[in-house]
Design a protein around this motif. Structure first.
Motif, PDB file in Angstrom:
ATOM      1  N   THR B 171     108.948 -22.448 -91.302  1.00  0.00           N
ATOM      2  CA  THR B 171     107.637 -22.798 -91.872  1.00  0.00           C
ATOM      3  C   THR B 171     107.767 -23.147 -93.354  1.00  0.00           C
ATOM      4  O   THR B 171     107.041 -24.000 -93.860  1.00  0.00           O
ATOM      5  CB  THR B 171     106.632 -21.631 -91.737  1.00  0.00           C
ATOM      6  N   LEU B 172     108.685 -22.484 -94.035  1.00  0.00           N
ATOM      7  CA  LEU B 172     108.864 -22.720 -95.473  1.00  0.00           C
ATOM      8  C   LEU B 172     109.733 -23.953 -95.743  1.00  0.00           C
ATOM      9  O   LEU B 172     109.429 -24.737 -96.645  1.00  0.00           O
ATOM     10  CB  LEU B 172     109.471 -21.475 -96.130  1.00  0.00           C
ATOM     11  N   GLU B 192     100.851 -24.143 -79.214  1.00  0.00           N
ATOM     12  CA  GLU B 192     100.150 -23.515 -80.326  1.00  0.00           C
ATOM     13  C   GLU B 192     100.965 -23.636 -81.628  1.00  0.00           C
ATOM     14  O   GLU B 192     100.428 -23.947 -82.694  1.00  0.00           O
ATOM     15  CB  GLU B 192      99.946 -22.031 -79.972  1.00  0.00           C
ATOM     16  N   LYS B 193     102.260 -23.435 -81.509  1.00  0.00           N
ATOM     17  CA  LYS B 193     103.118 -23.544 -82.695  1.00  0.00           C
ATOM     18  C   LYS B 193     103.170 -24.983 -83.199  1.00  0.00           C
ATOM     19  O   LYS B 193     103.147 -25.236 -84.406  1.00  0.00           O
ATOM     20  CB  LYS B 193     104.533 -23.051 -82.373  1.00  0.00           C
ATOM     21  N   VAL B 194     103.264 -25.923 -82.265  1.00  0.00           N
ATOM     22  CA  VAL B 194     103.302 -27.333 -82.645  1.00  0.00           C
ATOM     23  C   VAL B 194     102.024 -27.696 -83.404  1.00  0.00           C
ATOM     24  O   VAL B 194     102.067 -28.385 -84.438  1.00  0.00           O
ATOM     25  CB  VAL B 194     103.498 -28.226 -81.391  1.00  0.00           C
ATOM     26  N   ALA B 195     100.905 -27.202 -82.894  1.00  0.00           N
ATOM     27  CA  ALA B 195      99.620 -27.490 -83.555  1.00  0.00           C
ATOM     28  C   ALA B 195      99.598 -26.901 -84.968  1.00  0.00           C
ATOM     29  O   ALA B 195      99.143 -27.542 -85.920  1.00  0.00           O
ATOM     30  CB  ALA B 195      98.476 -26.920 -82.721  1.00  0.00           C
ATOM     31  N   LEU B 196     100.106 -25.691 -85.103  1.00  0.00           N
ATOM     32  CA  LEU B 196     100.167 -25.063 -86.428  1.00  0.00           C
ATOM     33  C   LEU B 196     100.963 -25.925 -87.407  1.00  0.00           C
ATOM     34  O   LEU B 196     100.535 -26.160 -88.548  1.00  0.00           O
ATOM     35  CB  LEU B 196     100.828 -23.681 -86.312  1.00  0.00           C
ATOM     36  N   LEU B 197     102.106 -26.398 -86.971  1.00  0.00           N
ATOM     37  CA  LEU B 197     102.974 -27.183 -87.856  1.00  0.00           C
ATOM     38  C   LEU B 197     102.261 -28.450 -88.314  1.00  0.00           C
ATOM     39  O   LEU B 197     102.295 -28.801 -89.500  1.00  0.00           O
ATOM     40  CB  LEU B 197     104.284 -27.548 -87.136  1.00  0.00           C
ATOM     41  N   LYS B 198     101.606 -29.110 -87.379  1.00  0.00           N
ATOM     42  CA  LYS B 198     100.978 -30.402 -87.713  1.00  0.00           C
ATOM     43  C   LYS B 198      99.659 -30.210 -88.457  1.00  0.00           C
ATOM     44  O   LYS B 198      99.381 -30.891 -89.442  1.00  0.00           O
ATOM     45  CB  LYS B 198     100.739 -31.208 -86.434  1.00  0.00           C
ATOM     46  N   ASP B 199      98.831 -29.274 -87.978  1.00  0.00           N
ATOM     47  CA  ASP B 199      97.466 -29.190 -88.494  1.00  0.00           C
ATOM     48  C   ASP B 199      97.353 -28.295 -89.719  1.00  0.00           C
ATOM     49  O   ASP B 199      96.573 -28.567 -90.627  1.00  0.00           O
ATOM     50  CB  ASP B 199      96.517 -28.673 -87.399  1.00  0.00           C
ATOM     51  N   ASP B 204     104.747 -33.909 -90.759  1.00  0.00           N
ATOM     52  CA  ASP B 204     104.379 -35.244 -90.292  1.00  0.00           C
ATOM     53  C   ASP B 204     104.301 -35.286 -88.779  1.00  0.00           C
ATOM     54  O   ASP B 204     103.501 -36.010 -88.210  1.00  0.00           O
ATOM     55  CB  ASP B 204     105.406 -36.277 -90.795  1.00  0.00           C
ATOM     56  N   ASN B 205     105.149 -34.503 -88.147  1.00  0.00           N
ATOM     57  CA  ASN B 205     105.099 -34.411 -86.699  1.00  0.00           C
ATOM     58  C   ASN B 205     105.830 -33.159 -86.252  1.00  0.00           C
ATOM     59  O   ASN B 205     106.523 -32.510 -87.054  1.00  0.00           O
ATOM     60  CB  ASN B 205     105.724 -35.659 -86.037  1.00  0.00           C
ATOM     61  N   ALA B 206     105.642 -32.815 -84.977  1.00  0.00           N
ATOM     62  CA  ALA B 206     106.302 -31.631 -84.420  1.00  0.00           C
ATOM     63  C   ALA B 206     106.321 -31.807 -82.917  1.00  0.00           C
ATOM     64  O   ALA B 206     105.512 -32.543 -82.361  1.00  0.00           O
ATOM     65  CB  ALA B 206     105.533 -30.371 -84.803  1.00  0.00           C
ATOM     66  N   PHE B 207     107.289 -31.162 -82.275  1.00  0.00           N
ATOM     67  CA  PHE B 207     107.326 -31.247 -80.803  1.00  0.00           C
ATOM     68  C   PHE B 207     107.775 -29.911 -80.217  1.00  0.00           C
ATOM     69  O   PHE B 207     108.407 -29.099 -80.893  1.00  0.00           O
ATOM     70  CB  PHE B 207     108.225 -32.399 -80.330  1.00  0.00           C
ATOM     71  N   ASN B 208     107.372 -29.736 -78.949  1.00  0.00           N
ATOM     72  CA  ASN B 208     107.748 -28.543 -78.190  1.00  0.00           C
ATOM     73  C   ASN B 208     109.025 -28.858 -77.422  1.00  0.00           C
ATOM     74  O   ASN B 208     109.008 -29.621 -76.457  1.00  0.00           O
ATOM     75  CB  ASN B 208     106.595 -28.189 -77.240  1.00  0.00           C
ATOM     76  N   TYR B 209     110.132 -28.274 -77.872  1.00  0.00           N
ATOM     77  CA  TYR B 209     111.420 -28.635 -77.265  1.00  0.00           C
ATOM     78  C   TYR B 209     111.481 -28.251 -75.787  1.00  0.00           C
ATOM     79  O   TYR B 209     112.256 -28.829 -75.017  1.00  0.00           O
ATOM     80  CB  TYR B 209     112.585 -27.992 -78.036  1.00  0.00           C
ATOM     81  N   LYS B 210     110.642 -27.316 -75.380  1.00  0.00           N
ATOM     82  CA  LYS B 210     110.672 -26.901 -73.966  1.00  0.00           C
ATOM     83  C   LYS B 210     110.085 -27.987 -73.049  1.00  0.00           C
ATOM     84  O   LYS B 210     110.301 -27.959 -71.842  1.00  0.00           O
ATOM     85  CB  LYS B 210     109.903 -25.595 -73.783  1.00  0.00           C
TER      86      LYS B 210
END
Lengths: 345, 345
Positions: B171-172, B192-199, B204-210
């Motif tokens: 996150t940092l 939920e984590k992806v949304a946290l990173l982006k919002d 700039d972007n994030a994805f769920n590797y699973k």
């Protein structure tokens, strides 16, 4: 004046270990005169450098295609370009004249037609044997000097490990490290090569990796106090074992992965936890990255050569038709030192 | 004054993924007075940092045992030391007095007896929440700052990829990179984590590797122009895919290998030919290596926090008995941001 020019091509892309039957010797008719208004140069090749990196250009896809313009993929049936030393037989370029000795990127051929803008420079044949400009004073030397001295500034007493130590680059890495006062051990693939490293090149020690069953334990034996610098020419299990034996803040140069050129072979799975806890730095490079230090390298290395402190090991085959076996032999560890094909004059 | 002090131990060494049943909650009777002449300090723990690196100390052998003195192997049945924030309840040391808030290496316990020479310093509780000294202003922050900013000096417009991006360090890293003007993408394990990173964190972007079947293709999609800097918290296949997508002269920080802590899982087999052709640098580190830049880090990060430019994500459990589940949960990706156990006052 027409001559018959023999040259070597790949018949098809090569995905695994290369075989002589992957290559073909072709003949073309070549006019040794340069047309009016052309700036072509015609070079009679004298010495051709045989290097493992060519295998990457022989694949249908390789990282080199992404990364660097001068290492474009080879096209089956077409002439293969690579470092060579030759003699100018005709020139439409005012900077070169008939009789000049030159080193550059020519072709695996008896004669090469060199276009304006190609990598090429004149040589003074009175200084050193011409073959040196393909090895110790060429990309092999620059790789050894750059990847060891420029990257890591080895200090007296540091412990240096070199794999493929009897190869064109390894023989020089070990000697540079010794000249800097390091403790140096090399790995190699035959008894004869091990003897060369210890007896002729002054390595502190050397071993035949083919006689070892546990490379991790082997390295522990040769480096009871750990490895400070590993110059990696092979990848695979040796890289894994080296990482397990590195000291804190160890430095690793990734110069080659000859154990992995054959894609059917196992890649290294280094323990990244060791990379963290030992704060290891790993760096890849290409010789061309060090062109900015070429003059330092050349001055230093020429001095070492003149004073006899640096020994040059070359392994020479004769005739354009030996290029395929010379190249294939590199992957079998047949060569000792810099592999060069000398063409009949 | 005697209290009953609960503390957490490992029952035995842990070689694979940790389970709650590997841990035991023990109780001892502790006198909260310091003997005459002793320089011990007794700390009531308030917040305990839960970090994946402890797993290495729980193994019967780990690289940490070779490399660094403050990360010695843990002994089954004995108190586990780690970063904590607490309040001094008794002190035989003139530098600390009852009531001081302190951060240091204490134990996974309600109370810790801290010996002279231990790592420990006073905190001003009026500046920031005390938990910050375990995360954003502690080793997590220093790791992110050091492993990104100090190592690689990211330039505006550079493309940065962070794995385990919703973790304490990720996150940092992502936020520091954004503050430096980089393009930042993070990988994470839930929607939920992806949304946290982006919002919330401005990636700039994030994805769920699973949800991805081919990480190499995934990274190509998010980095059509390649990756300049990869901050690796996971190892394994993500490291392989990142190396295949690096740009020339790309830089990789190896901070953690959470996908490989379980020794039954597959290690990364990176394509070392890409490391060569792309001239990649890979560096491991420990947070302690950056203590020399701690004051710069603290000043910069405190400014970012005060101006609201850096957001702090913490994930807090309550009570000493939640330590095992909190620790085990880290390896399952249960936490979002810095995992901390808060002890009842």
């Amino acid at each position: 004046m027409e001559v018959s020019n023999k040259y070597v091509v790949i018949k098809h892309h090569i995905e695994e270990a290369p075989k002589e039957s992957d290559f073909e010797l072709k003949t073309e008719s070549l006019n040794l005169l340069v047309d009016e208004g052309s700036d072509d140069i015609i070079v009679k090749n004298l010495y051709i450098s045989i290097d493992p990196y060519h295998i990457n250009r022989m694949k249908s896809f390789s990282p080199s295609q992404d990364a660097i313009s001068y290492s474009t993929p080879l096209i089956p049936g077409q002439a293969i370009d690579g470092p060579s030393v030759g003699n100018v037989v005709a020139s439409g370029n005012a900077k070169f004249e008939k009789g000049d000795f030159v080193v550059g990127i020519f072709t695996w051929a008896e004669y090469s037609v060199v276009k304006e803008g190609s990598i090429m420079r004149k040589l003074d044949p009175s200084q050193f044997p011409l073959t040196y400009y393909l090895g110790v004073l060429g990309f092999s030397g620059l790789s050894a000097y750059g990847g060891l001295c420029e990257f890591w500034k080895p200090q007296k007493g540091e412990k240096v490990f070199v794999s493929a130590a009897s190869g064109s680059i390894g023989t020089l890495v070990g000697q540079y490290a010794k000249l800097l006062g390091c403790y140096v051990v090399g790995s190699s693939g035959t008894k004869e090569k091990v003897a060369l490293l210890k007896d002729k090149l002054g390595f502190d020690n050397a071993f035949n990796y083919k006689e070892e069953i546990n490379l991790n334990a082997t390295l522990k034996r040769y480096f009871p106090d750990g490895i400070d610098i590993y110059f990696d020419n092979v990848g695979g299990e040796m890289l894994e074992a080296a990482i397990d034996n590195m000291n804190a803040f160890g430095r690793i140069t990734i110069c080659g992965v000859i154990s992995e050129y054959d894609i059917t072979k196992k890649r290294a799975s280094p323990n990244m936890l060791n990379v963290i806890y030992k704060r290891i730095t790993i760096k890849g490079f290409l010789a061309g990255d060090f062109l900015n230090i070429y003059s330092d390298f050349l001055a230093q290395t020429s001095n070492y050569l003149r004073s006899g402190k640096l020994k040059v090991i070359e392994d020479i085959s004769f005739g354009v038709e030996t290029i395929p076996s010379a190249f294939v032999g590199i992957f079998k560890g047949n060569n000792i030192g810099k592999k060069i094909v000398e063409l009949k004059v």
